[in-house]
Design a protein around this motif. Structure first.
Motif, PDB file in Angstrom:
ATOM      1  N   UNK A 186       0.841  -1.192   0.000  1.00 14.06           N
ATOM      2  CA  UNK A 186       0.000   0.000   0.000  1.00 14.06           C
ATOM      3  C   UNK A 186       0.875   1.240   0.000  1.00 14.06           C
ATOM      4  N   UNK A 187       0.763   2.061  -1.047  1.00 12.55           N
ATOM      5  CA  UNK A 187       1.494   3.322  -1.135  1.00 12.55           C
ATOM      6  C   UNK A 187       0.619   4.491  -0.715  1.00 12.55           C
ATOM      7  N   UNK A 188      -0.690   4.309  -0.767  1.00  8.28           N
ATOM      8  CA  UNK A 188      -1.633   5.346  -0.363  1.00  8.28           C
ATOM      9  C   UNK A 188      -3.026   4.770  -0.308  1.00  8.28           C
ATOM     10  N   UNK A 189      -3.867   5.357   0.541  1.00  2.00           N
ATOM     11  CA  UNK A 189      -5.247   4.883   0.686  1.00  2.00           C
ATOM     12  C   UNK A 189      -6.193   6.062   0.701  1.00  2.00           C
ATOM     13  N   UNK A 190      -7.310   5.916   0.002  1.00  2.00           N
ATOM     14  CA  UNK A 190      -8.336   6.957  -0.052  1.00  2.00           C
ATOM     15  C   UNK A 190      -9.630   6.345   0.463  1.00  2.00           C
ATOM     16  N   UNK A 191      -9.974   6.680   1.724  1.00  2.00           N
ATOM     17  CA  UNK A 191     -11.149   6.089   2.362  1.00  2.00           C
ATOM     18  C   UNK A 191     -12.371   6.941   2.125  1.00  2.00           C
ATOM     19  N   UNK A 192     -13.487   6.302   1.797  1.00  2.00           N
ATOM     20  CA  UNK A 192     -14.746   6.994   1.523  1.00  2.00           C
ATOM     21  C   UNK A 192     -15.770   6.581   2.569  1.00  2.00           C
ATOM     22  N   UNK A 193     -15.788   7.297   3.708  1.00  2.00           N
ATOM     23  CA  UNK A 193     -16.688   6.944   4.798  1.00  2.00           C
ATOM     24  C   UNK A 193     -18.059   7.540   4.580  1.00  2.00           C
TER      25      UNK A 193
END
Length: 310
Positions: free
Chosen positions: A303-310
């Motif tokens: 994982x280089x980056x994470x974009x969470x959509x809560x």
């Protein structure tokens, strides 16, 4: 005896004095906008003292607002200048139809709404600060409130796994797996133009179910969120793919049984599930376009980056 430096209160007071009442008004409004998300984070993380009329929370809000206000007042010259430049940028964006006043208002309201509904609201702020390729374009393309996207997701839930009974606690997860089955069963991988990345919106991808990995991730995330699921996008080596929040490791055991014995028996037979466990112990399951079942093999696990959509 140690001597402490004296605080020159008259000088400090002179620094806080403003030349125009508009300065104080602008700084007050900005302080309020900054205070609200900070207060939500403190409210969710600090112990509730259960004071009458929630006075402990009232004092926290007043303290944070006052601290932010005085800090901004000390830096008011550069703050006012930055605000003026930013307003000009937003005005220009509004005129040419790009990111403008309405978009920043929607983003702020969405952030506050999401934070107030999240037990870890600081994660929302962190997710917005972490590096992620084409982040703003991708966020705007995830049209989970678009009626076409929601209607598609609803169609998928009526087409797949509608007759499953006895798993009411995992109804949303099952319905999100139905969306996964519908999208991955129809997805056709097509490269972007040679000139660079082409970010298709979720509603655009619904026309032909074709595109590259970021287009697939955008559609999957939008459709899942439109029916109450919690998706996130993972950036890895030259690739972006979606994951869905399963819950705890206890939930993982039950979802594992559902996938292998009820929903995707043939596709998952003799295979293991692939997922990530974050720093809070929450399980995120792979939904990549290459997967034949939820939790299929990763293309790249790092994982280089994470974009969470809560």
């Amino acid at each position: 005896m140690m001597k402490f430096p004296k605080i020159d209160f008259p000088r400090l007071k002179s620094k806080l004095q403003v030349k125009s009442p508009w300065d104080r008004i602008i700084i007050s409004l900005l302080s309020l906008l900054i205070t609200i998300p900070i207060f939500i984070i403190l409210h969710q993380n600090l112990i509730d003292l259960k004071w009458a009329f929630n006075l402990d929370r009232v004092f926290i809000f007043i303290f944070v607002f006052t601290a932010v206000f005085f800090l901004l007042m000390l830096l008011r010259t550069i703050i006012i200048l930055c605000i003026a430049v930013y307003l000009l940028i937003l005005f220009y964006g509004s005129v040419i139809g790009n990111y403008g006043f309405s978009e920043i208002s929607e983003d702020y309201n969405s952030m506050i709404y999401t934070m107030s509904d999240n037990p870890f609201p600081q994660d929302i702020i962190v997710a917005k600060l972490l590096p992620f390729p084409n982040k703003s374009k991708i966020i705007n393309a995830i049209e989970y409130q678009n009626p076409k996207v929601r209607n598609f997701a609803i169609m998928a839930t009526t087409k797949h796994f509608k007759g499953i009974r006895g798993y009411s606690d995992y109804r949303t997860i099952i319905q999100c797996f139905a969306v996964f089955k519908e999208i991955n069963g129809r997805w056709n991988y097509v490269n972007d133009p040679k000139e660079g990345d082409y970010i298709a919106t979720a509603s655009e991808s619904l026309e032909y179910f074709s595109g590259d990995c970021d287009d697939h991730s955008i559609l999957m995330a939008a459709a899942i969120r439109s029916i109450g699921g919690t998706p996130r996008l993972i950036h890895t080596k030259g690739h972006i793919y979606p994951e869905i929040l399963i819950g705890s490791t206890i939930d993982l055991e039950k979802v594992n049984y559902l996938i292998k014995n009820v929903l995707f028996q043939k596709e998952s037979y003799g295979k293991k599930l692939h997922y990530h466990i974050d720093e809070r112990g929450q399980v995120w399951m792979n939904l990549d376009y290459t997967a034949k079942y939820p939790g299929g093999p990763f293309m790249y696990e790092e994982i280089l980056g994470a974009l969470t959509l809560n």
